[in-house]
Write a protein that holds these residues in place. Structure first.
Motif, short mmCIF file in Angstrom:
data_model
loop_
_atom_site.label_atom_id
_atom_site.label_comp_id
_atom_site.label_asym_id
_atom_site.label_seq_id
_atom_site.Cartn_x
_atom_site.Cartn_y
_atom_site.Cartn_z
N GLU A 368 0.88 -1.22 0.15
CA GLU A 368 0.12 -0.21 0.01
C GLU A 368 0.79 1.25 -0.05
O GLU A 368 0.55 2.29 -0.75
CB GLU A 368 -0.95 -0.02 1.25
N LEU A 391 -9.32 6.67 -4.54
CA LEU A 391 -9.39 7.08 -2.97
C LEU A 391 -9.91 8.22 -2.57
O LEU A 391 -9.51 9.29 -3.32
CB LEU A 391 -7.97 6.59 -2.28
N SER A 394 -8.96 12.30 1.77
CA SER A 394 -8.94 12.02 3.20
C SER A 394 -8.04 11.05 3.61
O SER A 394 -7.31 11.01 4.56
CB SER A 394 -10.10 12.40 3.94
N THR A 395 -8.43 9.69 2.91
CA THR A 395 -7.82 8.47 2.93
C THR A 395 -6.19 8.54 2.59
O THR A 395 -5.41 8.08 3.26
CB THR A 395 -8.50 7.55 2.12
N ALA A 398 -4.32 10.45 5.29
CA ALA A 398 -4.45 9.38 6.49
C ALA A 398 -3.17 8.37 6.25
O ALA A 398 -2.18 8.17 7.28
CB ALA A 398 -5.53 8.77 6.96
N LYS A 399 -3.02 7.94 5.00
CA LYS A 399 -2.04 6.93 4.82
C LYS A 399 -0.74 7.65 4.48
O LYS A 399 0.27 6.92 5.11
CB LYS A 399 -2.28 6.32 3.29
#
Length: 412
Positions: A368, A391, A394-395, A398-399
């Motif tokens: 990932e 995606l 926001s994702t 975060a990642k």
């Protein structure tokens, strides 16, 4: 019998509206003022809620509310996002009105705004004084002498009236010459004479005139380099030597982004939520901003306008991206997305880990992180990378925090 349709419809809405007293009677004076004036009065009685319904995108775009800019007003009391040292310097220059000033910096860094603030300080101490702005780059060479020094009637074909020129108009105040390096050498000679003793001649006239002013010269070029190239007089550069102010490009002063963004929203009379403001500042920090502060303000204005026209709330995904905001293309950019030996080795190790069938969670995290890192390198913005991966933004954020992926990898 004839009826005034507009007046009848107004009466019907007046007496059928539950928010208005049905006993209200229109006076003869109100009738003479017309329906438009009457409706405005009734709108005030019913409150401003109905007006807000007509403004698109009000979910996050709200009129008034200056609380965002109020956080920075104490630090920047004059509305210009510059340090205390620059403020002190400008105040000192305002007290020494004969000192010439050279302001250098890329386009859009705020050179003219600095000159305006100097004028403001001088007006505080002297009262109202002239402030003449001349963009030398837009003046044709054939007209430069006439516009700067003025001309006598009949001095050339088309000179139907005598003019004083910018230098005469600036007497007792400030003459701001933007892009001074574009002035022809012959005109630089005449400008040097004015700076030495204040005397000059209008075009086509032999009598001498006098003008005393504070010269503020601005340029996107290094004047010393222009002297070396033979495009700027050494004597004039020497006359201007002393007070040089260099304004950094926006990409080198990212710490000022929050104050600049807050100031622009205040100028537009628009407020946004604190969370969106923080996301916006982080998003804007990744761009190169070749047009600097001017381009930043224009991009924010366009973002607000687009949200208002579409009737949508402000969102990061809708922020416009212009070519001038991006890092200039270079030879190094062409190979920026090529795989390095370290990345190739990582791919091999990861492939071996997948085949081994062990440490599944660890392997999935590594895969990932690798996919997100590759997407950030291939795309100019985080939003584009998120869209390519399918995606939410926001994702991705975060990642990135989870795997420690820096946004600097998005730039060439």
């Amino acid at each position: 019998m004839t009826f005034d349709v507009k007046r009848v419809s107004l009466y019907i809405r007046l007496f059928l509206s539950p928010q208005i007293n049905r006993k209200t009677v229109m006076s003869d004076r109100t009738q003479r003022q017309g329906a438009g004036s009457f409706r405005q009065k009734e709108m005030k009685r019913m409150g401003r809620a109905s007006r807000k319904e007509c403004v698109p995108g009000l979910e996050l775009v709200r009129l008034v509310d200056d609380s965002l800019w109020s956080r920075y007003q104490k630090e920047y009391p004059y509305g210009l996002v510059i340090g205390c040292d620059e403020i002190t310097l400008l105040k000192g220059l305002a007290a020494n009105a004969q000192a010439p000033i050279v302001i250098t910096g890329e386009t859009g860094t705020g050179k003219e705004e600095m000159a305006k603030l100097l004028h403001r300080f001088r007006c505080d101490g002297e009262g109202r004084i002239p402030f003449v702005i001349v963009n030398c780059a837009t003046i044709a060479e054939s007209l430069c002498e006439s516009l700067l020094f003025g001309h006598r009637r009949g001095a050339f074909t088309g000179a139907d009236a005598s003019t004083n020129g910018y230098i005469h108009e600036a007497s007792g105040g400030i003459l701001f010459l933007d892009e001074i390096h574009t002035i022809p050498l012959s005109i630089q000679q005449k400008l040097l004479r004015v700076m030495n003793d204040g005397t000059f001649n209008r075009l086509g006239e032999t009598s001498q005139l006098h003008s005393r002013f504070q010269l503020v010269a601005a340029s996107t070029r290094d004047l010393d380099d222009e002297v070396d190239e033979g495009r700027f007089l050494l004597d004039l550069r020497s006359r201007l030597t002393g007070i040089d102010i260099h304004l950094l490009p926006l990409r080198d002063r990212k710490a000022d982004l929050p104050a600049l963004v807050a100031r622009r929203f205040s100028d537009n009379g628009v407020s946004i939520s604190g969370d969106l403001f923080a996301q916006l500042v982080e998003y804007l920090a990744q761009f190169h901003w070749r047009g600097n502060i001017r381009q930043l303000f224009k991009a924010i204005d366009t973002w607000i306008l687009m949200a208002s026209v579409k009737g949508q709330p402000l969102c990061i995904e809708g922020f416009p991206v212009f070519k001038g905001m991006l890092t200039p293309a270079s030879k190094g950019c062409e190979s920026a997305t090529e795989e390095s030996p370290e990345e190739a080795s990582l791919h091999i190790d990861l492939f071996k880990e997948v085949l081994s069938g062990r440490n599944m969670l660890k392997t999935m995290d590594a895969l990932e992180a690798l996919m997100i890192s590759s997407a950030l390198k291939k795309h100019r913005t985080i939003s584009e990378a998120a869209k390519a991966l399918g995606l939410p933004r926001s994702t991705i954020d975060a990642k990135r925090r989870k795997y420690g992926l820096a946004t600097s990898t998005m730039q060439c």
